[in-house]
Design a protein around this motif. Structure first.
Motif, PDB file in Angstrom:
ATOM      1  N   SER A 166       0.812  -1.229   0.000  1.00 28.85           N
ATOM      2  CA  SER A 166       0.000   0.000   0.000  1.00 28.85           C
ATOM      3  C   SER A 166       0.839   1.270   0.000  1.00 28.85           C
ATOM      4  O   SER A 166       0.380   2.327   0.429  1.00 28.85           O
ATOM      5  CB  SER A 166      -0.957  -0.002   1.199  1.00 28.85           C
ATOM      6  N   VAL A 167       2.075   1.180  -0.507  1.00 25.25           N
ATOM      7  CA  VAL A 167       2.965   2.347  -0.500  1.00 25.25           C
ATOM      8  C   VAL A 167       2.356   3.529  -1.243  1.00 25.25           C
ATOM      9  O   VAL A 167       2.321   4.659  -0.730  1.00 25.25           O
ATOM     10  CB  VAL A 167       4.337   1.989  -1.119  1.00 25.25           C
ATOM     11  N   ALA A 168       1.879   3.311  -2.454  1.00 28.88           N
ATOM     12  CA  ALA A 168       1.339   4.425  -3.246  1.00 28.88           C
ATOM     13  C   ALA A 168       0.156   5.077  -2.544  1.00 28.88           C
ATOM     14  O   ALA A 168       0.042   6.307  -2.508  1.00 28.88           O
ATOM     15  CB  ALA A 168       0.931   3.922  -4.633  1.00 28.88           C
ATOM     16  N   GLN A 169      -0.724   4.260  -1.954  1.00 29.83           N
ATOM     17  CA  GLN A 169      -1.875   4.799  -1.235  1.00 29.83           C
ATOM     18  C   GLN A 169      -1.422   5.603  -0.015  1.00 29.83           C
ATOM     19  O   GLN A 169      -1.962   6.674   0.280  1.00 29.83           O
ATOM     20  CB  GLN A 169      -2.800   3.671  -0.797  1.00 29.83           C
ATOM     21  N   ALA A 170      -0.434   5.073   0.700  1.00 30.10           N
ATOM     22  CA  ALA A 170       0.051   5.744   1.902  1.00 30.10           C
ATOM     23  C   ALA A 170       0.683   7.082   1.565  1.00 30.10           C
ATOM     24  O   ALA A 170       0.517   8.067   2.303  1.00 30.10           O
ATOM     25  CB  ALA A 170       1.049   4.854   2.631  1.00 30.10           C
TER      26      ALA A 170
END
Length: 289
Positions: A166-170
């Motif tokens: 979930s890096v991009a979302q975070a």
């Protein structure tokens, strides 16, 4: 959806509510941000967040450890008279030390005389919740910032095994959070005095953002097993997982595991609660020097 928890100040809830606001309100003015982390200046996630914050209109200066300095807590070089290396880079500085060293250097050299509006630390691959936050270099950098009078946000992302899906979302959530803090600050500071926000983003968000309490459990602790193959006196440090529930109600660790984004306000104080202090004062009242 934003979940309101007991004992959280109403002002902070208003600051962090994630409802819709006019686009122009979110960019009332750019923030001057010192961006750091504990994984080192070359961290891909660090530079992805820098790019996202710059795209949102903020002025970002990276001041990060030159090498990985994970799990360093608030460690800082206070050996006066010693030296520290700091190399100027295209978009900031790489500092030969801990995350706290980087923040201390950043507020006193690149931002000398004109401190940043906000320190952002992270994003860290791996959550920093409950008692584990004590050992986190990501959180330690934020605590160092508020000690220097600069508000801070520490951002960590939960792992799924060795992956951090979930890096991009975070990163996008972090930008929205920073924008919201800027938009609701009025003419005052981005956060109340001596306040840092410890943000943890789940593997699979369930749509809820919670202002959570800091848990008291330690998700992982260190175990020690003999390692004679390394040396005669060596012990190997191995992780010991604690899958049990956190005893604190609405703890960050519990809510994160349920899929909530958790935001825990920190003030950096280690002082015990007033009830504990009163009990100790009563027990020691007849003690003389």
């Amino acid at each position: 959806m934003f979940r309101r928890l007991a004992l959280v100040p109403l002002l902070l809830l208003a600051l962090l509510a994630m409802g819709t606001a006019p686009a122009q309100a979110l960019h009332r003015q750019p923030l001057r941000i010192l961006l750091t982390n504990d994984d080192g200046y070359s961290s891909t996630y660090l530079h992805q967040l820098r790019q996202a914050l710059v795209a949102a209109g903020h002025e970002v200066t990276v001041v990060a450890p030159a090498a990985d300095a994970s799990a360093s807590g608030t460690q800082i070089n206070a050996k006066f008279g010693s030296t520290i290396e700091a190399a100027k880079q295209d978009d900031g500085w790489a500092v030969g030390g801990s995350p706290s060293d980087a923040v201390s250097f950043g507020t006193r050299v690149p931002f000398a005389g004109d401190p940043p509006d906000l320190v952002v630390s992270g994003p860290n691959p791996g959550e920093n919740v409950a008692a584990a936050a004590t050992y986190s270099g990501t959180v330690g950098a934020a605590i160092t910032a508020i000690t220097a009078g600069v508000p801070a946000v520490a951002v960590s992302i939960a792992r799924d095994g060795s992956a951090v899906p979930s890096v991009a979302q975070a990163i996008q959530f972090t930008v929205r959070l920073v924008d919201r803090l800027a938009a609701t600050a009025g003419n005052g500071p981005v956060l109340p005095a001596r306040t840092a926000l410890n943000v943890n983003y789940p593997v699979t968000p369930n749509g809820t953002v919670s202002v959570a309490h800091l848990g008291s459990s330690l998700p992982y602790s260190a175990g020690y097993t003999p390692a004679p193959e390394a040396c005669a006196l060596c012990y190997r440090i191995v992780p010991i997982a604690d899958p049990g529930p956190d005893p604190v109600q609405d703890a960050d660790r519990t809510l994160l595991a349920a899929g909530n984004v958790t935001i825990t306000p920190l003030d950096g104080s280690w002082e015990a609660a007033s009830a504990t202090s009163s009990a100790i004062r009563l027990r020691l009242r007849s003690l003389t020097p």
